[in-house]
Design a protein around this motif. Structure first.
Motif, short mmCIF file in Angstrom:
data_model
loop_
_atom_site.label_atom_id
_atom_site.label_comp_id
_atom_site.label_asym_id
_atom_site.label_seq_id
_atom_site.Cartn_x
_atom_site.Cartn_y
_atom_site.Cartn_z
N LYS A 50 30.87 45.05 38.38
CA LYS A 50 32.17 46.08 38.38
C LYS A 50 32.93 46.24 36.67
O LYS A 50 32.64 45.13 36.26
CB LYS A 50 33.33 45.83 39.31
CG LYS A 50 32.31 45.79 40.84
CD LYS A 50 32.84 45.56 41.96
CE LYS A 50 32.33 45.18 43.26
NZ LYS A 50 32.81 45.05 44.74
N GLN A 51 33.82 46.89 36.93
CA GLN A 51 34.07 47.63 35.63
C GLN A 51 35.31 46.81 35.47
O GLN A 51 36.58 47.55 35.68
CB GLN A 51 34.18 48.52 35.65
CG GLN A 51 34.55 49.22 33.77
CD GLN A 51 34.11 50.70 33.70
OE1 GLN A 51 33.19 50.87 34.31
NE2 GLN A 51 35.14 51.05 33.60
N PHE A 52 35.62 45.22 35.82
CA PHE A 52 37.15 44.76 35.38
C PHE A 52 36.82 43.41 34.97
O PHE A 52 35.65 42.97 35.45
CB PHE A 52 37.97 45.23 36.48
CG PHE A 52 37.95 44.12 38.22
CD1 PHE A 52 38.25 42.62 38.30
CD2 PHE A 52 37.21 44.81 39.20
CE1 PHE A 52 37.56 41.84 39.29
CE2 PHE A 52 36.47 44.86 40.01
CZ PHE A 52 36.82 43.08 40.55
N THR A 53 37.50 42.99 34.58
CA THR A 53 37.93 41.62 34.00
C THR A 53 37.83 40.22 34.36
O THR A 53 36.42 39.62 34.26
CB THR A 53 39.47 40.86 33.63
OG1 THR A 53 40.00 42.14 32.62
CG2 THR A 53 39.25 39.42 32.82
N GLU A 54 37.80 40.42 35.73
CA GLU A 54 37.06 39.25 36.97
C GLU A 54 35.65 38.68 36.63
O GLU A 54 34.49 37.97 36.56
CB GLU A 54 37.21 38.89 37.98
CG GLU A 54 37.41 37.79 38.66
CD GLU A 54 37.83 37.58 39.75
OE1 GLU A 54 39.25 36.75 40.07
OE2 GLU A 54 37.10 37.82 40.97
N GLN A 55 35.32 40.41 36.88
CA GLN A 55 33.97 40.68 37.48
C GLN A 55 33.31 40.64 36.08
O GLN A 55 31.54 40.08 35.99
CB GLN A 55 33.57 41.88 37.74
CG GLN A 55 33.66 42.03 39.02
CD GLN A 55 32.27 41.96 40.12
OE1 GLN A 55 31.93 42.68 40.16
NE2 GLN A 55 32.63 40.86 40.98
N ASP A 75 20.29 43.29 31.00
CA ASP A 75 21.91 43.25 31.31
C ASP A 75 22.75 44.24 31.80
O ASP A 75 22.43 45.49 30.76
CB ASP A 75 22.24 42.20 29.89
CG ASP A 75 24.25 43.21 29.96
OD1 ASP A 75 24.60 43.97 30.68
OD2 ASP A 75 24.59 42.76 29.16
N ALA A 76 22.58 44.73 32.43
CA ALA A 76 23.08 46.24 33.32
C ALA A 76 24.18 46.60 33.55
O ALA A 76 25.30 47.31 33.71
CB ALA A 76 22.03 47.05 34.06
N PHE A 77 25.24 45.40 33.37
CA PHE A 77 26.87 45.56 33.50
C PHE A 77 27.76 46.00 32.23
O PHE A 77 27.18 45.64 31.06
CB PHE A 77 27.76 44.29 34.33
CG PHE A 77 26.62 42.91 33.45
CD1 PHE A 77 28.56 42.79 32.74
CD2 PHE A 77 25.87 42.01 33.06
CE1 PHE A 77 27.74 41.48 30.86
CE2 PHE A 77 25.66 40.86 31.80
CZ PHE A 77 26.73 40.60 31.37
N PRO A 78 28.71 46.94 32.70
CA PRO A 78 29.36 46.44 34.47
C PRO A 78 28.94 48.19 34.13
O PRO A 78 28.24 48.82 34.01
CB PRO A 78 30.48 46.78 33.30
CG PRO A 78 30.99 47.19 32.92
CD PRO A 78 30.11 47.10 31.46
N GLY A 81 32.14 51.06 40.37
CA GLY A 81 33.06 50.32 41.03
C GLY A 81 32.62 49.86 42.25
O GLY A 81 31.11 49.80 42.09
N ASN A 82 32.53 49.83 43.23
CA ASN A 82 32.53 48.90 44.69
C ASN A 82 31.07 50.03 44.85
O ASN A 82 29.82 49.36 45.09
CB ASN A 82 33.31 49.41 45.84
CG ASN A 82 34.35 48.05 45.30
OD1 ASN A 82 34.05 47.51 44.90
ND2 ASN A 82 35.61 48.18 46.36
N THR A 83 30.83 50.94 44.92
CA THR A 83 29.93 52.32 45.62
C THR A 83 29.00 52.41 44.69
O THR A 83 27.59 52.40 44.58
CB THR A 83 30.48 53.44 45.63
OG1 THR A 83 31.54 53.17 47.02
CG2 THR A 83 29.15 54.36 46.47
N ALA A 84 29.52 52.16 43.17
CA ALA A 84 27.90 51.77 42.48
C ALA A 84 27.03 50.44 42.49
O ALA A 84 25.90 50.77 42.15
CB ALA A 84 28.30 52.79 40.53
N ASN A 85 28.26 50.04 42.34
CA ASN A 85 26.94 48.38 42.33
C ASN A 85 26.35 48.37 43.81
O ASN A 85 25.27 47.78 43.56
CB ASN A 85 28.05 47.73 42.66
CG ASN A 85 28.13 47.15 40.57
OD1 ASN A 85 27.32 46.17 39.80
ND2 ASN A 85 29.20 47.32 39.62
N HIS A 86 26.84 48.97 44.41
CA HIS A 86 26.49 48.70 45.79
C HIS A 86 25.20 49.88 46.18
O HIS A 86 24.29 49.23 46.56
CB HIS A 86 27.01 49.58 47.09
CG HIS A 86 26.37 48.90 48.52
ND1 HIS A 86 26.00 47.82 49.19
CD2 HIS A 86 26.27 50.11 49.64
CE1 HIS A 86 25.78 48.21 50.40
NE2 HIS A 86 25.78 48.87 50.48
#
Length: 318
Positions: A50-55, A75-78, A81-86
């Motif tokens: 996901k697209q925030f610091t912790e992730q 390496d595909a990150f970020p 959000g939730n739905t896109a990663n799921h």
């Protein structure tokens, strides 16, 4: 959970392998060389996140640990959000990212009205459901719960002695008045504030509570720290807790949804090597550690990859 929005701010040695989004991950999925996994099969892991610091920190830890173990990665990150990663992992565009137990159970599996208050029961339930429905396994959970927290001005807490939400209910029911900075979204969200007043038993005395409408973010933490309000809301691993020296009120009856993070992996690429590499950092990731690592990125403006590598090396994991 989306907090501390931070994009990766520099190219890394793996950047040539990734696209800027899931499409990029898919287009490169067959390009990197593979190694032989624990059972002799060809193994390649495409890492989302996901697209925030912790992730970003957790995704970088995964990449570094897998590389160190000799596993070929994309390496595909970020991803988003939730739905896109799921959708990316169940669609095969990625094969691993870090997810939170509450997000998996309540959001992705659609159990919005069914809160499981025991962390172990929640983990077992979400892991079993993911394996049955998606062929995805949850590995070990880290030792921190990035859920909502009620924040408190330290002077107010010292004066009132309120340290738990049960204690807050007693204070309100006894005539104590509080000002509380909350967002409208937070109040209306059944997995956030929702029926918390009734759950803790002070719903009939809401005349003693004054809400100040305020977004969950730096403005909220600062208002609590400076005493503009008595209470606020935030997230358990947000570095603003440390930056502003803010107290928290313990959710002693587990009202808030439990969000323990764990590496989740498509079983098609899961073998002993992958499992051991991704589980290795988990036991050392507690709340205090995650706050400090998040602060280095979002406040001190260090790169997520450098912070992840430095921490893994300090723990003798690399």
């Amino acid at each position: 959970m989306v907090v501390l929005l931070t994009m990766r701010d520099s190219l890394t040695r793996r950047s040539v392998l990734k696209g800027a989004a899931v499409g990029g991950a898919a287009s490169t999925a067959g390009c990197a060389s593979s190694i032989q996994g624990a059972f002799g099969e060809s193994t390649e892991v495409t890492i989302g996140g996901k697209q925030f610091t912790e992730q970003l920190l957790l995704s970088n830890m995964s990449a570094l640990m897998l590389e160190d173990a000799g596993v070929s990665i994309n390496d595909a990150f970020p991803v988003g959000g939730n739905t896109a990663n799921h959708e990316a992992i169940i669609g095969g565009e990625t094969t691993h990212y870090w997810e939170y137990t509450g997000t998996g159970w309540n959001f992705h599996l659609g159990n919005e009205e069914e809160k499981i208050r025991d962390p172990e029961e929640l983990y077992n339930s979400v892991n079993e459901a993911y394996q049955e429905e998606y062929g995805i396994e949850w590995l070990q959970t880290a030792d921190f719960n990035n859920t909502y927290v009620v924040t408190a001005n330290t002077d107010w807490q010292e004066e009132t002695g309120v340290e738990t939400l049960s204690g807050l209910a007693e204070y309100i029911n006894g005539g104590g008045e509080v000002t509380w900075a909350v967002s409208q979204e937070y109040i209306n969200n059944p997995t956030a504030f929702g029926d918390l007043p009734d759950f803790y038993g002070y719903g009939e005395n809401m005349d003693n509570v004054t809400y100040e409408r305020m977004a969950i973010g730096t403005i909220n933490y600062r208002a609590v720290a400076e005493g503009e309000v008595d209470l606020g809301v935030g997230f358990a691993t947000n570095p603003n807790l440390q930056e502003f020296d803010i107290a928290t009120i313990e959710d002693d009856q587990n009202w808030f949804v439990i969000y323990y993070p764990a590496p989740i992996v498509d079983q098609d690429v899961l073998n002993d090597t992958v499992r051991e590499a991704l589980n290795a950092p988990v036991s050392a990731l507690d709340t205090e550690t995650m706050i400090e690592l998040n602060a280095r990125v979002s406040i001190d403006e260090e790169s997520p990859e450098n912070v992840a590598q430095d921490w893994l090396e300090s723990e003798n994991l690399l």
